[in-house]
Design a protein around this motif. Structure first.
Motif, PDB file in Angstrom:
ATOM      1  N   LEU A 247      -1.641   1.576   6.517  1.00 27.00           N
ATOM      2  CA  LEU A 247      -2.229   2.757   5.877  1.00 27.00           C
ATOM      3  C   LEU A 247      -1.884   2.792   4.390  1.00 27.00           C
ATOM      4  CD1 LEU A 247      -3.594   5.565   5.928  1.00 27.00           C
ATOM      5  CD2 LEU A 247      -1.372   6.518   6.586  1.00 27.00           C
TER       6      LEU A 247
ATOM      7  N   PRO B 252       1.070   8.790   0.040  1.00 27.22           N
ATOM      8  CA  PRO B 252      -0.361   8.769   0.387  1.00 27.22           C
ATOM      9  C   PRO B 252      -0.742   9.739   1.487  1.00 27.22           C
ATOM     10  CG  PRO B 252       0.464   6.536   0.119  1.00 27.22           C
ATOM     11  CD  PRO B 252       1.657   7.435   0.059  1.00 27.22           C
ATOM     12  N   LEU B 253       0.145   9.979   2.420  1.00 21.33           N
ATOM     13  CA  LEU B 253      -0.191  10.896   3.513  1.00 21.33           C
ATOM     14  C   LEU B 253      -0.463  12.309   3.019  1.00 21.33           C
ATOM     15  CD1 LEU B 253       2.348   9.778   6.242  1.00 21.33           C
ATOM     16  CD2 LEU B 253      -0.148   9.557   6.330  1.00 21.33           C
TER      17      LEU B 253
ATOM     18  N   GLN C 106      -6.806  -1.269   8.389  1.00 20.51           N
ATOM     19  CA  GLN C 106      -7.130  -0.563   7.151  1.00 20.51           C
ATOM     20  C   GLN C 106      -7.345  -1.540   6.002  1.00 20.51           C
ATOM     21  OE1 GLN C 106      -7.678   2.702   6.560  1.00 20.51           O
ATOM     22  NE2 GLN C 106      -7.433   3.171   8.735  1.00 20.51           N
TER      23      GLN C 106
ATOM     24  N   HIS D 267      -3.257  12.330  14.366  1.00 19.44           N
ATOM     25  CA  HIS D 267      -3.483  13.429  13.433  1.00 19.44           C
ATOM     26  C   HIS D 267      -4.202  14.593  14.120  1.00 19.44           C
ATOM     27  CE1 HIS D 267      -2.899  11.229   9.318  1.00 19.44           C
ATOM     28  NE2 HIS D 267      -1.880  11.090  10.135  1.00 19.44           N
TER      29      HIS D 267
ATOM     30  N   LYS E 276      -2.223  13.168   0.630  1.00 17.99           N
ATOM     31  CA  LYS E 276      -3.636  13.290   0.259  1.00 17.99           C
ATOM     32  C   LYS E 276      -4.550  13.194   1.484  1.00 17.99           C
ATOM     33  CE  LYS E 276      -6.860  11.686  -3.296  1.00 17.99           C
ATOM     34  NZ  LYS E 276      -7.045  10.745  -4.438  1.00 17.99           N
ATOM     35  N   VAL E 277      -4.101  12.443   2.480  1.00 22.03           N
ATOM     36  CA  VAL E 277      -4.897  12.250   3.690  1.00 22.03           C
ATOM     37  C   VAL E 277      -4.920  13.513   4.546  1.00 22.03           C
ATOM     38  CG1 VAL E 277      -5.019  10.956   5.860  1.00 22.03           C
ATOM     39  CG2 VAL E 277      -4.487   9.764   3.718  1.00 22.03           C
TER      40      VAL E 277
ATOM     41  N   GLU F  84       4.365  13.247   8.812  1.00 24.16           N
ATOM     42  CA  GLU F  84       2.999  13.683   9.113  1.00 24.16           C
ATOM     43  C   GLU F  84       3.016  15.062   9.761  1.00 24.16           C
ATOM     44  OE1 GLU F  84       0.490   9.690  10.011  1.00 24.16           O
ATOM     45  OE2 GLU F  84       2.118  10.084  11.390  1.00 24.16           O
TER      46      GLU F  84
ATOM     47  N   LEU G 290      -4.591   2.254   0.954  1.00 28.60           N
ATOM     48  CA  LEU G 290      -4.744   3.106  -0.217  1.00 28.60           C
ATOM     49  C   LEU G 290      -4.354   2.373  -1.494  1.00 28.60           C
ATOM     50  CD1 LEU G 290      -3.385   6.401   1.343  1.00 28.60           C
ATOM     51  CD2 LEU G 290      -5.758   5.805   0.887  1.00 28.60           C
TER      52      LEU G 290
END
Length: 384
Positions: free
Chosen positions: A21, A168-169, A46, A262, A171-172, A281, A25
């Motif tokens: 992941l 990065p998470l 990914q 998620h 933003k996800v 997360e 990105l």
């Protein structure tokens, strides 16, 4: 010719799903900066979706735990030797190791010694455990891309160049998750309490942790029969998880999801979750949690107990510098203890509200334009 106009070849290695992941990105930023970029090495879906050329399956490196790694050491070491030789022969513009420090740091050191520029994405957790890795990191990486804001200053004290690029998470995952929408999509009762069980994504984790989580779920169901339980499962582990549910007496009482971790975190009221990236997360989804872990006892005694530098293992607690959420680990991770700690959240709405405020602040601090910041840092290394 400018760097922007040149055709570049970058080599990357991401050893597991979380690294894949991050690397995906990272590739977004690199390919926006260098549209003709060729990216090669070892990666997952990914990365492959972005045109990455993988030379070995990522699953070959996705092994965790001291004893488990020993069992696969010869094969993993052989892959690293072959990869180092091929990269030294092909001379990429830069090698970027994405997490997986046990594999990547030695590889980076060898490549750097041969004159290839190197970067490491994700600072090893030298602030949490295994501080000796800072020596390896200094020898291995020309630059480190950090996902937590306090890390560059720490690395500077050890003479290591680093850049904070955000996580990065952050933003996800949306700042305000859609609980109702996630429940509707999964076919869950809109009003009943939902507990998400996340025992990990590796086979070794599932074998050690899932039986405890499922036994805890059985105890919770006795106290609150209306509870709904959901478990995200990778397709390769589904048969094993189904067997463990059958053994626990919870078969047919737990909804198995096809991955969708998620969605599970968005839908749940509370999660019983294995220590690792998934705990961050869960924090970004603003969900109360009970963090747990259980591994081979020899691995625990050799590594965790003697090399842990902080009283916390869960990322939300480490970032907060306090026990925001409970950690129930190793021998203390009995079904009874896990069930009680999880149910306690369902009786504490004011505590949950205060926790969510802390998680919102954490989310804001971690939210940055990670792909662009990564590309900026890599360009400086190339020009250095």
């Amino acid at each position: 010719m400018t760097i922007e106009a040149a055709t570049r070849q970058f080599a990357l290695v991401a050893g597991e799903a979380s690294g894949d992941l991050l690397a995906g990105l990272l590739l977004d930023g690199l390919q926006a900066r260098w549209p003709d970029l060729k990216a090669v090495g070892i990666g997952g879906p990914q990365m492959l979706s972005r045109g990455f050329e993988t030379w070995w399956p990522q699953e070959k490196l996705a092994v965790r735990g001291y004893i488990e790694v020993l069992r696969h050491y010869a094969e993993i070491a052989g892959i690293r030797r072959q990869l180092r030789a091929r990269l030294i022969d092909e001379r990429p513009d830069i090698f970027i190791g994405v997490d997986a420090p046990d594999f990547n740091l030695d590889l980076e050191a060898g490549l750097r010694a041969s004159g290839i520029k190197t970067a490491h994405f994700v600072c090893p957790s030298i602030w949490a455990w295994r501080p000796e890795r800072v020596v390896k990191l200094r020898a291995a990486a020309d630059h480190v891309l950090c996902i937590f804001p306090f890390e560059p200053e720490l690395l500077a004290k050890h003479g290591i160049d680093a850049t904070y690029v955000g996580h990065p998470l952050a933003k996800v995952i949306p700042m305000v998750p859609d609980r109702a929408g996630a429940r509707a999509a999964l076919g869950l009762d809109a009003d009943a309490a939902v507990v998400a069980l996340l025992p990990g994504s590796r086979r070794s984790e599932v074998r050690h942790i899932a039986p405890r989580f499922f036994a805890a779920a059985a105890l919770m169901r006795k106290v609150r029969p209306s509870l709904q339980f959901i478990v995200p499962v990778l397709p390769t582990l589904r048969a094993e998880v189904e067997q463990l549910l059958q053994a626990s007496g919870m078969a047919g009482q737990v909804m198995l999801l096809h991955g969708q971790s998620h969605a599970a975190l968005a839908a749940c009221d509370v999660t019983l979750i294995a220590s690792g990236t998934a705990t961050l997360e869960a924090a970004l989804f603003k969900r109360p949690m009970v963090i747990s872990y259980h591994m081979n006892s020899l691995t625990w005694n050799l590594i965790m107990r003697h090399k842990q530098l902080q009283p916390w293992v869960g990322l939300p607690n480490i970032l907060a510098g306090e026990f925001l959420v409970p950690e129930v680990l190793q021998d203390r991770a009995t079904p009874q203890a896990l069930a009680k700690a999880t149910l306690d959240w369902l009786d504490a709405p004011e505590k949950i509200h205060a926790l969510q405020q802390r998680f919102c602040a954490m989310h804001t601090e971690l939210l940055r334009d990670t792909p662009t910041l990564c590309a900026d840092a890599i360009q400086k290394v190339l020009e250095g």
